[in-house]
Design a protein around this motif. Sequence first.
Motif, mmCIF file in Angstrom:
data_model
loop_
_atom_site.group_PDB
_atom_site.id
_atom_site.type_symbol
_atom_site.label_atom_id
_atom_site.label_comp_id
_atom_site.label_asym_id
_atom_site.label_seq_id
_atom_site.Cartn_x
_atom_site.Cartn_y
_atom_site.Cartn_z
ATOM 1 N N LEU A 62 0.854 -1.180 0.000
ATOM 2 C CA LEU A 62 0.000 0.000 0.000
ATOM 3 C C LEU A 62 0.898 1.240 0.000
ATOM 4 O O LEU A 62 1.689 1.432 0.921
ATOM 5 N N ASP A 63 0.785 2.056 -1.023
ATOM 6 C CA ASP A 63 1.675 3.206 -1.149
ATOM 7 C C ASP A 63 0.980 4.520 -0.807
ATOM 8 O O ASP A 63 1.294 5.577 -1.353
ATOM 9 N N ASP A 64 0.034 4.437 0.132
ATOM 10 C CA ASP A 64 -0.697 5.616 0.568
ATOM 11 C C ASP A 64 -0.968 5.472 2.066
ATOM 12 O O ASP A 64 -1.528 4.447 2.498
ATOM 13 N N ILE A 65 -0.563 6.452 2.856
ATOM 14 C CA ILE A 65 -0.732 6.374 4.303
ATOM 15 C C ILE A 65 -2.207 6.249 4.678
ATOM 16 O O ILE A 65 -2.585 5.470 5.562
ATOM 17 N N GLY A 66 -3.064 6.986 3.979
ATOM 18 C CA GLY A 66 -4.492 6.942 4.286
ATOM 19 C C GLY A 66 -5.083 5.567 4.082
ATOM 20 O O GLY A 66 -5.856 5.076 4.916
ATOM 21 N N ARG A 67 -4.736 4.912 2.988
ATOM 22 C CA ARG A 67 -5.252 3.556 2.717
ATOM 23 C C ARG A 67 -4.710 2.558 3.718
ATOM 24 O O ARG A 67 -5.423 1.665 4.166
ATOM 25 N N LEU A 68 -3.435 2.712 4.076
ATOM 26 C CA LEU A 68 -2.840 1.816 5.063
ATOM 27 C C LEU A 68 -3.525 1.967 6.412
ATOM 28 O O LEU A 68 -3.880 0.979 7.062
ATOM 29 N N VAL A 69 -3.750 3.197 6.816
ATOM 30 C CA VAL A 69 -4.401 3.462 8.105
ATOM 31 C C VAL A 69 -5.835 2.952 8.104
ATOM 32 O O VAL A 69 -6.307 2.380 9.099
ATOM 33 N N ASP A 70 -6.538 3.138 6.999
ATOM 34 C CA ASP A 70 -7.925 2.670 6.918
ATOM 35 C C ASP A 70 -7.992 1.151 7.090
ATOM 36 O O ASP A 70 -8.835 0.633 7.831
ATOM 37 N N ALA A 71 -7.084 0.439 6.431
ATOM 38 C CA ALA A 71 -7.056 -1.021 6.554
ATOM 39 C C ALA A 71 -6.671 -1.444 7.969
ATOM 40 O O ALA A 71 -7.247 -2.385 8.531
ATOM 41 N N LEU A 72 -5.704 -0.748 8.572
ATOM 42 C CA LEU A 72 -5.289 -1.084 9.927
ATOM 43 C C LEU A 72 -6.400 -0.820 10.937
ATOM 44 O O LEU A 72 -6.560 -1.575 11.904
ATOM 45 N N ALA A 73 -7.167 0.233 10.735
ATOM 46 C CA ALA A 73 -8.261 0.534 11.659
ATOM 47 C C ALA A 73 -9.262 -0.615 11.703
ATOM 48 O O ALA A 73 -9.745 -1.007 12.779
ATOM 49 N N SER A 74 -9.561 -1.183 10.556
ATOM 50 C CA SER A 74 -10.480 -2.317 10.517
ATOM 51 C C SER A 74 -9.861 -3.559 11.159
ATOM 52 O O SER A 74 -10.559 -4.350 11.803
ATOM 53 N N ALA A 75 -8.535 -3.717 11.002
ATOM 54 C CA ALA A 75 -7.869 -4.876 11.589
ATOM 55 C C ALA A 75 -7.742 -4.757 13.104
ATOM 56 O O ALA A 75 -7.810 -5.751 13.828
ATOM 57 N N VAL A 76 -7.566 -3.531 13.598
ATOM 58 C CA VAL A 76 -7.412 -3.292 15.037
ATOM 59 C C VAL A 76 -8.745 -3.430 15.771
ATOM 60 O O VAL A 76 -8.792 -3.881 16.923
ATOM 61 N N GLU A 98 -1.773 8.673 12.898
ATOM 62 C CA GLU A 98 -2.936 8.799 12.014
ATOM 63 C C GLU A 98 -3.967 7.716 12.307
ATOM 64 O O GLU A 98 -5.171 7.950 12.148
ATOM 65 N N LEU A 99 -3.539 6.555 12.751
ATOM 66 C CA LEU A 99 -4.483 5.508 13.130
ATOM 67 C C LEU A 99 -5.286 5.924 14.357
ATOM 68 O O LEU A 99 -6.495 5.661 14.433
ATOM 69 N N THR A 100 -4.649 6.591 15.278
ATOM 70 C CA THR A 100 -5.369 7.113 16.448
ATOM 71 C C THR A 100 -6.440 8.103 16.012
ATOM 72 O O THR A 100 -7.573 8.077 16.500
ATOM 73 N N GLU A 104 -10.661 7.707 16.204
ATOM 74 C CA GLU A 104 -11.488 8.777 16.759
ATOM 75 C C GLU A 104 -12.583 9.175 15.782
ATOM 76 O O GLU A 104 -13.740 9.366 16.161
ATOM 77 N N ARG A 105 -12.228 9.285 14.492
ATOM 78 C CA ARG A 105 -13.232 9.633 13.483
ATOM 79 C C ARG A 105 -14.321 8.582 13.388
ATOM 80 O O ARG A 105 -15.482 8.885 13.098
ATOM 81 N N GLY A 107 -15.462 6.947 15.858
ATOM 82 C CA GLY A 107 -16.174 6.884 17.122
ATOM 83 C C GLY A 107 -15.752 5.719 17.986
ATOM 84 O O GLY A 107 -16.502 5.299 18.879
ATOM 85 N N MET A 108 -14.548 5.200 17.757
ATOM 86 C CA MET A 108 -14.046 4.063 18.517
ATOM 87 C C MET A 108 -13.122 4.535 19.634
ATOM 88 O O MET A 108 -12.571 5.631 19.575
ATOM 89 N N SER A 109 -12.948 3.695 20.623
ATOM 90 C CA SER A 109 -11.983 3.982 21.674
ATOM 91 C C SER A 109 -10.582 3.882 21.096
ATOM 92 O O SER A 109 -10.261 2.926 20.388
ATOM 93 N N GLY A 110 -9.766 4.862 21.405
ATOM 94 C CA GLY A 110 -8.411 4.879 20.897
ATOM 95 C C GLY A 110 -7.424 4.331 21.910
ATOM 96 O O GLY A 110 -7.795 3.870 22.999
ATOM 97 N N PRO A 111 -6.143 4.378 21.581
ATOM 98 C CA PRO A 111 -5.121 3.894 22.502
ATOM 99 C C PRO A 111 -5.055 4.767 23.752
ATOM 100 O O PRO A 111 -5.329 5.964 23.699
ATOM 101 N N ARG A 112 -4.673 4.152 24.855
ATOM 102 C CA ARG A 112 -4.490 4.910 26.096
ATOM 103 C C ARG A 112 -3.178 5.700 26.066
ATOM 104 O O ARG A 112 -2.996 6.625 26.854
ATOM 105 N N HIS A 113 -2.256 5.300 25.178
ATOM 106 C CA HIS A 113 -0.950 5.964 25.119
ATOM 107 C C HIS A 113 -0.352 5.765 23.732
ATOM 108 O O HIS A 113 -0.582 4.740 23.079
ATOM 109 N N LEU A 114 0.416 6.756 23.300
ATOM 110 C CA LEU A 114 1.147 6.679 22.039
ATOM 111 C C LEU A 114 2.647 6.758 22.315
ATOM 112 O O LEU A 114 3.109 7.698 22.963
#
Length: 255
Positions: A62-76, A98-100, A104-105, A107-114
Amino acid sequence: MDSDWFHRFAPAPGGGPRLFCFPHAGGAAVAHRALSLRLAPDADVLVAQYPGRHSRRAEPSLDDIGRLVDALASAVAPLCDRPFAFFGHSMGALVAYELTRELERRGMSGPRHLFLSGRAAPAPHGNGFDRLTTDEEIIARIRLLGGTVDGILDNTELMEIVMPPLRADYRALRSYAWRPGPPLDTPMTVLVGDSDPVVPVASAAAWRELTTAGAALHTLPGGHFYLDERTEEVAGIVRATLGSLAVSGRTADAV
């Protein structure tokens, strides 16, 4: 657990927090194996395996940060059943941030720490160190940064395996444009090598401006891949914070 997106290098503890790790440009899950083993059994460490490398070599990168993050959000999403944190190194720090924001966008709970390692904070003008367009420029950058990949740069056969994900990741970094928005309310720990040739300490410290929850800065001896030599020290920093997450998580569950 091994899955397409996440690898586990140590047995999962029965409880405790979960740490998701995100590798650098061109990196695979194995890049965080040493850190994973040092954090076991205090945390359940899951390391991202991006498409196009190692066990996912047959898949297109995946050569786009947005697409990578979108896929990771579903996997997480199905793995957020306990207190969790994100650790990202270099490009992985940008992915973690960006995944955090994406969680948030949604409406999911995000990480407690980065934990953000070896990466300057994003800024409106972009990052000049990301603007690499040719194989020659990428290889020169890898030589400058050092790390484990540097040892195979003169092996033609191995470079045929390494270059496709490197090209894709640097295309993703080159095209990334930070979109200003409200700061996160997630506390951060920022880590950087004191002789990193592409991440001045001041640029790493600027992550503080992107959260309202505070950011601790740790400057460690070493260059861009200081983590290779300072894994035990980094594990200690991470472990101390994850311990407090485990306590707060149990407290919240009991209320």
